[in-house]
Structure formats: structure tokens, C-alpha cells
Design an enzyme around this catalytic site. Sequence first.
Site, PDB file in Angstrom:
ATOM      1  N   TYR A   1       0.851  -1.302  -0.136  1.00 37.72           N
ATOM      2  CA  TYR A   1       0.124  -0.042   0.085  1.00 37.72           C
ATOM      3  C   TYR A   1       0.860   1.187  -0.156  1.00 37.72           C
ATOM      4  O   TYR A   1       1.957   1.258   0.645  1.00 37.72           O
ATOM      5  CB  TYR A   1      -1.077  -0.084   1.401  1.00 37.72           C
ATOM      6  CG  TYR A   1      -2.039   0.913   1.101  1.00 37.72           C
ATOM      7  CD1 TYR A   1      -2.723   1.447   0.284  1.00 37.72           C
ATOM      8  CD2 TYR A   1      -1.999   1.828   2.322  1.00 37.72           C
ATOM      9  CE1 TYR A   1      -3.779   2.370   0.249  1.00 37.72           C
ATOM     10  CE2 TYR A   1      -2.912   2.755   2.674  1.00 37.72           C
ATOM     11  CZ  TYR A   1      -3.633   3.228   1.269  1.00 37.72           C
ATOM     12  OH  TYR A   1      -4.730   4.121   1.325  1.00 37.72           O
TER      13      TYR A   1
ATOM     14  N   TYR B   1      -3.031   5.353   8.602  1.00 45.81           N
ATOM     15  CA  TYR B   1      -2.674   3.914   8.515  1.00 45.81           C
ATOM     16  C   TYR B   1      -1.450   3.975   9.193  1.00 45.81           C
ATOM     17  O   TYR B   1      -0.323   3.868   8.917  1.00 45.81           O
ATOM     18  CB  TYR B   1      -2.282   3.708   7.166  1.00 45.81           C
ATOM     19  CG  TYR B   1      -1.649   2.401   6.662  1.00 45.81           C
ATOM     20  CD1 TYR B   1      -2.939   1.523   6.337  1.00 45.81           C
ATOM     21  CD2 TYR B   1      -0.455   2.028   6.245  1.00 45.81           C
ATOM     22  CE1 TYR B   1      -2.682   0.201   5.913  1.00 45.81           C
ATOM     23  CE2 TYR B   1      -0.436   0.828   5.637  1.00 45.81           C
ATOM     24  CZ  TYR B   1      -1.521  -0.199   5.484  1.00 45.81           C
ATOM     25  OH  TYR B   1      -1.399  -1.396   5.110  1.00 45.81           O
TER      26      TYR B   1
HETATM   27  P1  NAD Z   1      -8.353  -9.366   3.783  1.00 46.19           P
HETATM   28  O1  NAD Z   1      -9.055  -9.344   5.273  1.00 46.19           O
HETATM   29  O2  NAD Z   1      -9.311  -9.937   2.706  1.00 46.19           O
HETATM   30  O3  NAD Z   1      -7.022 -10.276   4.011  1.00 46.19           O
HETATM   31  C1  NAD Z   1      -6.160 -10.157   5.211  1.00 46.19           C
HETATM   32  C2  NAD Z   1      -6.047 -11.686   5.507  1.00 46.19           C
HETATM   33  O4  NAD Z   1      -4.886 -11.595   6.395  1.00 46.19           O
HETATM   34  C3  NAD Z   1      -7.136 -12.044   6.303  1.00 46.19           C
HETATM   35  O5  NAD Z   1      -7.661 -13.324   5.655  1.00 46.19           O
HETATM   36  C4  NAD Z   1      -6.461 -12.545   7.790  1.00 46.19           C
HETATM   37  O6  NAD Z   1      -7.482 -13.819   8.283  1.00 46.19           O
HETATM   38  C5  NAD Z   1      -5.274 -12.886   7.208  1.00 46.19           C
HETATM   39  N1  NAD Z   1      -4.034 -12.700   8.345  1.00 46.19           N
HETATM   40  C6  NAD Z   1      -4.192 -11.807   9.510  1.00 46.19           C
HETATM   41  N2  NAD Z   1      -3.138 -12.159  10.222  1.00 46.19           N
HETATM   42  C7  NAD Z   1      -2.672 -13.289   9.820  1.00 46.19           C
HETATM   43  C8  NAD Z   1      -1.557 -14.516  10.225  1.00 46.19           C
HETATM   44  N3  NAD Z   1      -0.852 -14.212  11.345  1.00 46.19           N
HETATM   45  N4  NAD Z   1      -1.518 -15.525   9.502  1.00 46.19           N
HETATM   46  C9  NAD Z   1      -2.104 -15.816   8.276  1.00 46.19           C
HETATM   47  N5  NAD Z   1      -3.068 -15.080   8.137  1.00 46.19           N
HETATM   48  C10 NAD Z   1      -3.521 -13.725   8.351  1.00 46.19           C
HETATM   49  O7  NAD Z   1      -7.835  -7.946   3.611  1.00 46.19           O
HETATM   50  P2  NAD Z   1      -7.262  -7.366   2.099  1.00 46.19           P
HETATM   51  O8  NAD Z   1      -7.403  -5.730   2.476  1.00 46.19           O
HETATM   52  O9  NAD Z   1      -7.668  -8.044   1.018  1.00 46.19           O
HETATM   53  O10 NAD Z   1      -5.714  -7.549   2.484  1.00 46.19           O
HETATM   54  C11 NAD Z   1      -4.857  -8.606   1.654  1.00 46.19           C
HETATM   55  C12 NAD Z   1      -3.704  -7.643   1.560  1.00 46.19           C
HETATM   56  O11 NAD Z   1      -4.065  -6.575   0.679  1.00 46.19           O
HETATM   57  C13 NAD Z   1      -2.873  -7.082   2.667  1.00 46.19           C
HETATM   58  O12 NAD Z   1      -1.427  -7.337   2.626  1.00 46.19           O
HETATM   59  C14 NAD Z   1      -3.304  -5.651   2.734  1.00 46.19           C
HETATM   60  O13 NAD Z   1      -2.257  -4.835   3.621  1.00 46.19           O
HETATM   61  C15 NAD Z   1      -3.062  -5.523   0.935  1.00 46.19           C
HETATM   62  N6  NAD Z   1      -3.933  -4.154   0.778  1.00 46.19           N
HETATM   63  C16 NAD Z   1      -5.129  -3.907   1.256  1.00 46.19           C
HETATM   64  C17 NAD Z   1      -5.747  -2.616   0.720  1.00 46.19           C
HETATM   65  C18 NAD Z   1      -7.023  -2.255   0.744  1.00 46.19           C
HETATM   66  O14 NAD Z   1      -7.459  -1.143   0.584  1.00 46.19           O
HETATM   67  N7  NAD Z   1      -7.902  -3.320   1.284  1.00 46.19           N
HETATM   68  C19 NAD Z   1      -4.881  -1.705  -0.194  1.00 46.19           C
HETATM   69  C20 NAD Z   1      -3.620  -1.981  -0.306  1.00 46.19           C
HETATM   70  C21 NAD Z   1      -3.068  -3.252  -0.022  1.00 46.19           C
END
Ligand code: NAD
Length: 286
Positions: A172, A182
Site C-alpha cells: 500500500y 494507516y
Molecule cells: P483481507 O481481510 O481479505 O485479508 C487479510 C487476511 O490476512 C485475512 O484473511 C486474515 O485472516 C489474514 N491474516 C491476518 N493475520 C494473519 C496471520 N498471522 N497468519 C495468516 N493470515 C493472517 O484484507 P485485504 O485488504 O484484501 O488484505 C490483503 C492484502 O492486501 C494485505 O497485505 C493488505 O495490506 C493489502 N492491501 C489492502 C488494501 C485495501 O484497501 N484493502 C490496499 C492495499 C493493500
Amino acid sequence: KGKRAFIAGIADDNGYGWAIAKSLAAAGAEILVGTWVPALNIFETSLRRGKFDESRVLPDGSLMEITKVYPLDAVYDSPEDVPEDVKTNKRYAGSSNWTVKEAAESVKQDFGTIDILVHSLANGPEVSKPLLETSRHGYLAALSASSYSYVSLLKHFIPIMNPGGSSISLTYIASERIIPGYGGGMSSAKAALESDTRVLAFEAGRKHKIRVNTISAGPLRSRAAKAIGFIDMMIDYSLANAPLQKELSAEEVGNTAAFLASPLASAITGAVIYVDNGLNAMGVGV
Ligand code: NAD
């Protein structure tokens, strides 16, 4: 021959991991999933009961198949690292072999090798606190769950990755520009993840011919993002200010991951690829 992907970080059908799984499945890959242990039960139950069937539909009308769901907690590398209170915790006691090392061993036993590794997980217990108010513990926890978890996954899965394989994480823009809200060291964690992407690309490329890239994704209303608390504002901000004034769909990130995992991207490694409607290129809001 079809490729096999292991996607760590899927616990529902709202996040980037799910969308990446769908795009990879649509391109013909076999899908293995690593799900956070405390979320495993509800995810598997929902899958089995058909709660996700509507979102399993692929462009050709078929349903995405998930060959196997593995329990995973990416903050623990091997059983010796698991503290007693976690071991005996009700949410963990029902599952086994969920440290990173054991998960890789289980996948090896079941399938031998994989071609694609996806890290789509992050966690920062103090994400809603400004960095100046973040504790050492919270900061290190953010780095452990969101950055080192990737080093560990790659380290343990590389031995079972076929040469020519590809690895992808999600980052991000808060790593390089100020995004108030954040917090908790999550901006630091993403900066580490992006820097590690370059170093890991070198090491995995030289040693194993594996490519390592990260997708800097725009805002998506995932479960994790909703927990941070400012996601609607970020989506509105992007809509108002990005070169492309449309809401970003998870599928657009999924499709980029499928491209990066494919031979079409055979010369791309160590890169941060922006999938954000171009918002990163703006210098000022208009
Ligand atoms: P999401 O909730 O779908 O995914 C996050 C996942 O991480 C969840 O399924 C959670 O159970 C899992 N998780 C947390 N701790 C964990 C651990 N210790 N071991 C294994 N799994 C674990 O949300 P998302 O937003 O799709 O996130 C996915 C990636 O995308 C992340 O790296 C997030 O930072 C990144 N991201 C998200 C956004 C956004 O706006 N949603 C923007 C940029 C980047």
C-alpha cells in the site's frame, strides 16, 4: 501443464486474496489456500454451505474450485515458536500443522510442488494509533505479521517451488507517502515489504529462478480494511482525485497478479506494480 498456486490470506470472498485466486483459477491454475487459524472454521463452513458460490463464478460460468484449505498462522515459523497460551487456545487447538514451516511441509506431502506463491495478509494490532503513539510491541507485531511473514513464507516454500515460479505480495502506498490513519507501524511494515521485494527478487532469482513482485493496490472495502476505519474516505478520495475516476475492483488486482504469475511477465521481478487507477502518480488533489 497447469500451474499450482498457494495463496496465503483468504478468509472470505471480499479481499484481494479471493480475487487473486479467481483470476489464477480462470487462467487454469490449481488453487491451494492458507487461512488464518482463528478464521478457518467459519471460512470452511461457509465454503461448504455454498455461501460463496455466487462469488465463485468464473468468466466461463464454471465455479472456482479450491483444492485444499490449509490452516496457517504466518507469525509462527515452526512449532517451537508457538507460545503456550496460543497452543492451548480454543481457536488453535482444533487445528494442527499451521506454522509456516509445517504448512509448506503439508503442501509438499500433498502435492509435491507449487508454481505460484501469493502473500495477501497483513495485521497491525495498533493500526488505528498514530505512529507516535504506537508501542514497541505493536510496531514489531505489525512487522512480524505483515513483513517477516512474507520472508518466512518464501523461505519455506522456495524449496518446493518450480524454477520459473512467481511470488506476489500486496502493498500500500502508505509505505512511501503520508497516509494519516494507516498507523501502528503498518506504513513501516509496507516499506519493509517493498524493500524486501527487491532483495528477495535478487536472492530468489539468482538461486532458484523465481520472480518476486509486489502489487501496490488502491483501496478496497475488505474485512481488514474496514477494521482500519478509514476505507470509505480512501475510496472517495481516490474517486475524486485519481486519473481514472472509477471504483477499483478486486478483480483488477487479481488480473494483475495473474499476469505477474504468467510467462507474459517473465522479465519482471523486484518490482512494485501500482494497481490503483493511477492515484500514485498524482502530486496534488484536484
Ligand atoms: P483481507 O481481510 O481479505 O485479508 C487479510 C487476511 O490476512 C485475512 O484473511 C486474515 O485472516 C489474514 N491474516 C491476518 N493475520 C494473519 C496471520 N498471522 N497468519 C495468516 N493470515 C493472517 O484484507 P485485504 O485488504 O484484501 O488484505 C490483503 C492484502 O492486501 C494485505 O497485505 C493488505 O495490506 C493489502 N492491501 C489492502 C488494501 C485495501 O484497501 N484493502 C490496499 C492495499 C493493500
